[in-house]
Design an enzyme around this catalytic site. Structure first.
Site, PDB file in Angstrom:
ATOM      1  CG  HIS A 188      33.444  54.695  48.326  1.00 38.52           C
ATOM      2  ND1 HIS A 188      33.796  55.348  47.497  1.00 38.52           N
ATOM      3  CD2 HIS A 188      35.517  55.181  48.840  1.00 38.52           C
ATOM      4  CE1 HIS A 188      34.588  56.673  47.513  1.00 38.52           C
ATOM      5  NE2 HIS A 188      35.528  56.482  48.149  1.00 38.52           N
ATOM      6  CE  LYS A 244      40.967  53.639  46.359  1.00 46.90           C
ATOM      7  NZ  LYS A 244      41.292  54.736  47.309  1.00 46.90           N
ATOM      8  CD  GLN A 279      40.778  50.735  50.043  1.00 39.73           C
ATOM      9  OE1 GLN A 279      42.030  50.435  50.393  1.00 39.73           O
ATOM     10  NE2 GLN A 279      40.548  51.888  49.906  1.00 39.73           N
ATOM     11  CB  CYS A 299      33.362  57.995  50.402  1.00 41.34           C
ATOM     12  SG  CYS A 299      35.100  59.497  49.643  1.00 41.34           S
ATOM     13  CG  ASP A 356      34.213  48.711  46.037  1.00 43.45           C
ATOM     14  OD1 ASP A 356      35.414  49.014  45.597  1.00 43.45           O
ATOM     15  OD2 ASP A 356      33.725  49.850  46.292  1.00 43.45           O
TER      16      ASP A 356
HETATM   17  N1  PLP Z   1      35.526  51.816  46.952  1.00 46.18           N
HETATM   18  C1  PLP Z   1      35.970  51.665  48.488  1.00 46.18           C
HETATM   19  C2  PLP Z   1      35.810  50.963  49.047  1.00 46.18           C
HETATM   20  C3  PLP Z   1      37.091  53.292  47.859  1.00 46.18           C
HETATM   21  O1  PLP Z   1      37.862  52.369  49.276  1.00 46.18           O
HETATM   22  C4  PLP Z   1      37.448  53.807  47.640  1.00 46.18           C
HETATM   23  C5  PLP Z   1      38.504  54.442  47.226  1.00 46.18           C
HETATM   24  O2  PLP Z   1      38.772  54.984  48.271  1.00 46.18           O
HETATM   25  C6  PLP Z   1      36.459  53.120  45.994  1.00 46.18           C
HETATM   26  C7  PLP Z   1      35.367  52.842  45.663  1.00 46.18           C
HETATM   27  C8  PLP Z   1      36.557  54.668  44.946  1.00 46.18           C
HETATM   28  O3  PLP Z   1      38.177  54.959  44.055  1.00 46.18           O
HETATM   29  P1  PLP Z   1      38.492  55.642  43.246  1.00 46.18           P
HETATM   30  O4  PLP Z   1      38.702  57.091  43.879  1.00 46.18           O
HETATM   31  O5  PLP Z   1      39.697  55.067  42.905  1.00 46.18           O
HETATM   32  O6  PLP Z   1      37.424  55.551  41.663  1.00 46.18           O
END
Ligand code: PLP
Length: 410
Positions: A123, A226, A203, A364, A200
């Site tokens: 992402h 989430k 998910q 993203c 990270d």
């Molecule tokens: N990393 C992953 C794998 C994600 O799916 C997301 C959001 O969809 C993020 C990071 C970013 O999360 P946030 O927008 O809550 O900071």
């Protein structure tokens, strides 16, 4: 007992009165964000209605009460991912958590020629902080090859990692394909080369069991929204010694021990060191409640339910030649697909016209397109409150939904 119908009653957004395009709302965008149960909403409301005060800044009961509640939320989060309480830093979410590592740890330790390893499936929030860190330090961002399915593996990491690698950073579950990676094996390879392992968990933490200590990872980032919690709050989990040596990213109230006219400053110990300024207190309390709620449902139940729905969708949709599925066998709950000859955003617009909310585009993860060999995909993502009936309505709309132009001109 895991009873989806009963669970749904606790979510106002799942009430029958929630409509989209005059159809009953069907929400299949849970990778993006999740609905909130009444107990989380109440917790946030209660802070504003009955308990408003700042934290760590007052010598009165109202403030003391919030200090206790913030501590309880921190304990809840720590227990949930098997970390120590003072390894939990509250942030605004995954994005801020990874930026905090890049600026607080990376700027302090990386130099020209050092390496950061990520993958094409990440992402933006697990790519752009590292690009910026590389720009600021002269370090290099390298990519591990994905396997033929799109998964990051410890074996492929071994092929690119060197003794110059200082950071490896991967999503435990990627947000487009949804493969679960071998975090323990990857952390081991990173450590053998003197690198730290950042995970990270945006998910994964909401969907599968997380064990920060057992996996021996160095940092873990995730977001409350989430996992049924409020927006604008999340956590960075970091090993004690790393948080201790890291520089704070934001300076200000609540994180310093002293400062004087000569510019002499000293900071509190972590996690306070990283929590400058008034925190999102209502959000933190809601986050703590969300963790309690998820625990009451059972993380194993959550994963099992999502896997069943995913299998069901794959089984039903694989019959149709015009449905291209990109992640039929990934372990995560999301289904990523395209309809032959239909642009992903058009398909999502058609589904919107049927009351079905899901995501289309690049999600993203803009580098992954080359691997997928398509400019965009559609992603249906369930959570533990999604029913088979909702999935049936989605499948029917996908297969018998009519002409795409209807969505634009009706
Ligand atoms: N990393 C992953 C794998 C994600 O799916 C997301 C959001 O969809 C993020 C990071 C970013 O999360 P946030 O927008 O809550 O900071």
């Amino acid at each position: 007992m895991f009873d989806v119908k009963e669970i749904r009653k606790q979510f106002p957004m799942l009430n029958d009165d929630k409509m989209m395009q005059n159809k009953k709302l069907i929400f299949l965008d849970n990778c993006s964000t999740t609905f909130k149960p009444q107990c989380v909403i109440d917790e946030v409301m209660n802070y504003y209605v009955n308990e408003t005060s700042n934290s760590h800044r007052g010598d009165y009961d109202l403030c003391f009460n919030i200090d206790q509640k913030v501590l309880k939320a921190r304990e809840n989060v720590a227990r949930f991912v098997n970390a120590d309480v003072d390894e939990v830093v509250f942030t605004s979410g995954t994005t801020m958590s990874i930026n905090l590592i890049a600026y607080g740890y990376g700027l302090k330790t990386l130099k020209k020629g050092d390496e950061i390893i990520i993958s094409e499936a990440e992402h933006a929030s697990n790519v752009l902080p590292w690009y910026r860190l590389a720009e600021l330090t002269g370090a290099i961002v390298k990519f591990v090859n994905l396997d033929e399915k799109g998964r990051v593996t410890a074996n492929n990491l071994k092929k690119v990692i060197t003794n110059k690698t200082k950071i490896v950073s991967f999503a435990h579950i990627t947000n487009v394909l949804g493969y679960i990676i071998d975090v323990e094996g990857i952390a081991k390879v990173a450590h053998e080369h003197g690198a730290i392992c950042v995970i990270d968990g945006a998910q994964s933490v909401p969907h599968i069991k997380t064990d920060f200590k057992k996996w021996d990872i160095d940092f873990l980032a995730f977001s409350a929204h989430k996992m049924c919690g409020p927006t604008g709050v999340g956590a960075l989990i970091g090993k004690h010694h790393l948080l201790k040596m890291m520089d704070p990213f934001l300076m200000g109230g609540g994180m310093n021990v002293k400062f004087d006219k000569c510019g002499d400053t000293s900071y509190l110990e972590s996690p306070a060191k990283f929590e400058a300024g008034t925190q999102n207190l209502a959000g933190i309390l809601g986050f703590g409640k969300a963790v309690e709620f998820i625990k009451s449902i059972g993380i194993e139940n959550i994963h099992q339910h999502e896997v069943e729905l995913k299998k069901y969708m794959v089984e039903k949709l694989s019959k149709y030649d015009h449905v291209i599925i990109y992640n039929a066998d990934s372990e995560g709950g999301m289904l990523t697909f395209n309809i032959k000859g239909v642009f992903a955003q058009d398909e999502a617009t058609l589904l919107n016209s049927k009351g079905i909310a899901l995501r289309s585009g690049q999600h993203c993860a803009k580098i992954l397109n080359d691997f997928l060999k398509t400019p965009a995909t559609v992603r249906a993502s369930t959570y533990f409150y999604t029913t088979k009936e909702e999935v049936d309505i989605f499948i029917d709309a996908l297969i018998n939904g009519g002409d795409i132009l209807d969505a634009y001109f009706n």
